[in-house]
Design a protein around this motif. Sequence first.
Motif, short mmCIF file in Angstrom:
data_model
loop_
_atom_site.label_atom_id
_atom_site.label_comp_id
_atom_site.label_asym_id
_atom_site.label_seq_id
_atom_site.Cartn_x
_atom_site.Cartn_y
_atom_site.Cartn_z
N ALA A 499 0.82 -1.21 0.00
CA ALA A 499 0.00 0.00 0.00
C ALA A 499 0.86 1.26 0.00
CB ALA A 499 -0.94 -0.01 1.22
N GLU A 500 1.94 1.23 0.80
CA GLU A 500 2.84 2.39 0.83
C GLU A 500 3.55 2.56 -0.51
OE1 GLU A 500 4.63 5.71 2.46
OE2 GLU A 500 2.98 4.48 3.23
N ARG A 501 3.95 1.45 -1.12
CA ARG A 501 4.61 1.50 -2.43
C ARG A 501 3.67 2.09 -3.50
NH1 ARG A 501 6.82 -4.09 -4.23
NH2 ARG A 501 8.19 -3.68 -2.43
N PHE A 502 2.39 1.69 -3.44
CA PHE A 502 1.42 2.21 -4.41
C PHE A 502 1.23 3.72 -4.23
CE2 PHE A 502 -3.00 3.30 -5.45
CZ PHE A 502 -3.02 2.96 -6.81
N ARG A 503 1.14 4.17 -2.97
CA ARG A 503 0.98 5.60 -2.72
C ARG A 503 2.18 6.38 -3.20
NH1 ARG A 503 -1.25 3.64 2.21
NH2 ARG A 503 0.77 3.93 3.25
N LEU A 504 3.38 5.85 -2.97
CA LEU A 504 4.59 6.55 -3.43
C LEU A 504 4.66 6.60 -4.95
CD1 LEU A 504 7.23 5.11 -0.92
CD2 LEU A 504 6.30 7.41 -0.97
N ARG A 505 4.26 5.50 -5.62
CA ARG A 505 4.28 5.48 -7.09
C ARG A 505 3.29 6.51 -7.68
NH1 ARG A 505 3.12 0.61 -7.62
NH2 ARG A 505 5.24 -0.20 -7.64
N GLU A 506 2.09 6.59 -7.06
CA GLU A 506 1.10 7.55 -7.53
C GLU A 506 1.59 8.98 -7.33
OE1 GLU A 506 -1.95 7.44 -9.04
OE2 GLU A 506 -1.35 5.38 -9.49
N ARG A 507 2.21 9.20 -6.17
CA ARG A 507 2.72 10.55 -5.91
C ARG A 507 3.83 10.91 -6.88
NH1 ARG A 507 5.46 12.49 -0.19
NH2 ARG A 507 6.04 14.60 -0.87
N PHE A 508 4.72 9.92 -7.13
CA PHE A 508 5.82 10.18 -8.05
C PHE A 508 5.29 10.43 -9.48
CE2 PHE A 508 9.10 8.55 -11.00
CZ PHE A 508 10.08 9.48 -10.76
N ARG A 509 4.24 9.70 -9.90
CA ARG A 509 3.67 9.89 -11.23
C ARG A 509 3.04 11.27 -11.36
NH1 ARG A 509 -1.12 9.41 -13.60
NH2 ARG A 509 -2.11 8.77 -11.66
N GLN A 510 2.32 11.70 -10.30
CA GLN A 510 1.70 13.01 -10.35
C GLN A 510 2.74 14.12 -10.39
OE1 GLN A 510 -0.90 13.19 -7.00
NE2 GLN A 510 -2.25 11.53 -7.72
N ASP A 511 3.78 13.96 -9.54
CA ASP A 511 4.84 14.98 -9.55
C ASP A 511 5.55 15.02 -10.90
OD1 ASP A 511 5.85 14.39 -6.10
OD2 ASP A 511 4.18 15.53 -6.97
N PHE A 512 5.74 13.83 -11.51
CA PHE A 512 6.45 13.81 -12.80
C PHE A 512 5.58 14.42 -13.91
CE2 PHE A 512 10.07 12.48 -15.09
CZ PHE A 512 9.65 12.17 -16.36
N GLN A 513 4.25 14.23 -13.85
CA GLN A 513 3.36 14.85 -14.82
C GLN A 513 3.46 16.38 -14.74
OE1 GLN A 513 -0.51 13.26 -14.07
NE2 GLN A 513 -0.23 11.48 -15.42
N LYS A 514 3.50 16.87 -13.49
CA LYS A 514 3.67 18.32 -13.33
C LYS A 514 4.99 18.79 -13.91
CE LYS A 514 0.88 18.52 -9.13
NZ LYS A 514 0.89 18.84 -7.68
N PHE A 515 6.06 17.98 -13.68
CA PHE A 515 7.37 18.35 -14.20
C PHE A 515 7.38 18.33 -15.73
CE2 PHE A 515 11.46 16.77 -15.81
CZ PHE A 515 12.27 17.84 -15.48
N VAL A 516 6.73 17.33 -16.36
CA VAL A 516 6.68 17.24 -17.83
C VAL A 516 5.88 18.41 -18.40
CG1 VAL A 516 5.78 15.87 -19.75
CG2 VAL A 516 7.02 14.77 -17.89
N GLY A 517 4.76 18.74 -17.72
CA GLY A 517 3.96 19.87 -18.20
C GLY A 517 4.73 21.16 -18.14
N ALA A 518 5.46 21.36 -17.07
CA ALA A 518 6.26 22.59 -16.94
C ALA A 518 7.37 22.62 -17.97
CB ALA A 518 6.85 22.68 -15.53
N ALA A 519 7.99 21.45 -18.28
CA ALA A 519 9.07 21.40 -19.28
C ALA A 519 8.53 21.69 -20.69
CB ALA A 519 9.75 20.05 -19.24
N ASN A 520 7.38 21.15 -21.01
CA ASN A 520 6.78 21.40 -22.34
C ASN A 520 6.40 22.86 -22.51
OD1 ASN A 520 7.08 18.72 -23.06
ND2 ASN A 520 5.03 18.14 -22.33
N ASN A 521 5.90 23.46 -21.40
CA ASN A 521 5.54 24.89 -21.49
C ASN A 521 6.76 25.76 -21.73
OD1 ASN A 521 2.84 24.29 -21.06
ND2 ASN A 521 3.01 24.50 -18.81
N GLU A 522 7.89 25.39 -21.14
CA GLU A 522 9.10 26.17 -21.34
C GLU A 522 9.58 26.08 -22.79
OE1 GLU A 522 11.97 24.89 -18.54
OE2 GLU A 522 10.89 25.74 -16.80
#
Length: 523
Positions: A499-522
């Motif tokens: 359960a902890e691994r799943f929560r960390l993976r979801e959090r990492f995916r969400q953070d990475f989506q934000k990072f990809v969106g910010a990189a594409n905007n730049e």
Amino acid sequence: MSQVETFGFDKARLVGVYNKDDCDVLAPMQLPLYVDETLMMVVQFEDQVSKKWSAVHSSKREYNEFLRKYNSLDVTQLNESCGINERDLFVSLPQLVSCVGCRRAVEHLFQQVQKSDNSVYESIRVTPSGWLDISPSFKNNPKKLYHLFHCVRPKLKLFLESLRKKNKRCLFHSLKLQKSTDFSIENKPNLPKWCNCSVIDVWDQMCQECREEITMIDCGGFIETMNQYLKKHRFCSECKAKVHRAFQILTGEVDYRKEPGFSSAIYQGLKSCNATTTSDDSSTESKHIHVCCERSYIVHMLMQANAEMEGGRKERHAKTTDIAQEEVCMCIALYLHQRLHRLWHQKLTHEQTWLTLFYLGIEACWQNFEMAVQDKIGIGRMEALCEELEMEEKVKESKLEKKRMKRKRQKKKKENKPSDCVAVNEEVCRVEHGNVVKKCAEHGSGESLATFHSCLLDMLEDDESCECSQNGTSDNESPPELTQEEIEDFERNRTEIEAERFRLRERFRQDFQKFVGAANNEQ
């Protein structure tokens, strides 16, 4: 000091005069008490351990733990563990008792109880073969045995430690306490608060037979005390003769009617007698002085002796018969005070020895019981502690080893990295997942970077891993082996870990989506 539990030993009474020649049979809880060469008394102890065990409120958790140990032993093992032989008991004696006088007194009392036919304790017993064990009434009852081991034993230890001094001599075996001239009549200011027993208190704890015996003064020993008194106060030869003549009047050797200045009121409460002692074929006569056994008269004599001991070495005279009579009464008071003080000291010392042997027996039986339980159940407390410490050391070593391997991988990765950063669009790493093959780029810009971002997002959603994440691990290097305990711990916590691994993976995916969106905007 707070109130200390004495378990009734301070309520011991003097119930009679002991005569070795008559082979008096002692009742249970009785012991002979040596006073001096001519007098022995019988002490009646009162063991309140068995009376108080039902009123003790113990911890339920501690009692359940003790009950588990108790039930783990069978009858034979319980009988062997709740006992100790004479040799082993005396070996442990110096470790538990620091006072040399107490050790000698305990050894003498043990041998005395071993030879006697009566029982001296209610909760422990000593057989003629020298085997000390717990009484069956306590041994066969787990609640009583728990009370003995976990309630009585700690209190006895605290009580006996309160008697010890810095020089390893206990209070009653110190030389100062044995001198009657160093103490007042009450003795209470010189004793701990728990010991509410003075010379006159011992008088109150005596039967009438003991009082009559302790106040019967032998004339032979009294003359020595009187001569020391006359020498201390530097009486002249004439005054010494007056005092000796006054004493002869008391014993009846001189007719008081022929002595001018004689006062019969001074000798009130005193009378003399002649006793005949027969032994084998011979008989001897001895003279005695009997002192009145009334408590008020004894208190008056003790106060008179106390005033004399505090007065110092002053020069005195006895020019008249009545003054010489008063000096004789003073010597009788001193002799009586010394004898009662010796009885007081012997009684308290005997009671302390009785309690010390009681504590030693319980302590030795408790240690044997714990050792038997450890042998029966498995790893003992010390071994469990050592194993816990070893496990902590292994965990620390494992963490240090992981840190060393991590630094080693980082160092190797830095050595393999090119000097300048070059786009490696053509260099790809392959990630195999079933029959599908995907590519990701480590570096680049523009279209290849967007492709890299989308590839990583797909991998996170599909729960895949990239081969480039394993660049720091060589093919020949094997992961660290897990211990059986770590594997079992993982199996117990598998659900929480996933359960902890799943929560960390979801959090990492969400953070990475934000990072990809910010990189594409730049871009």
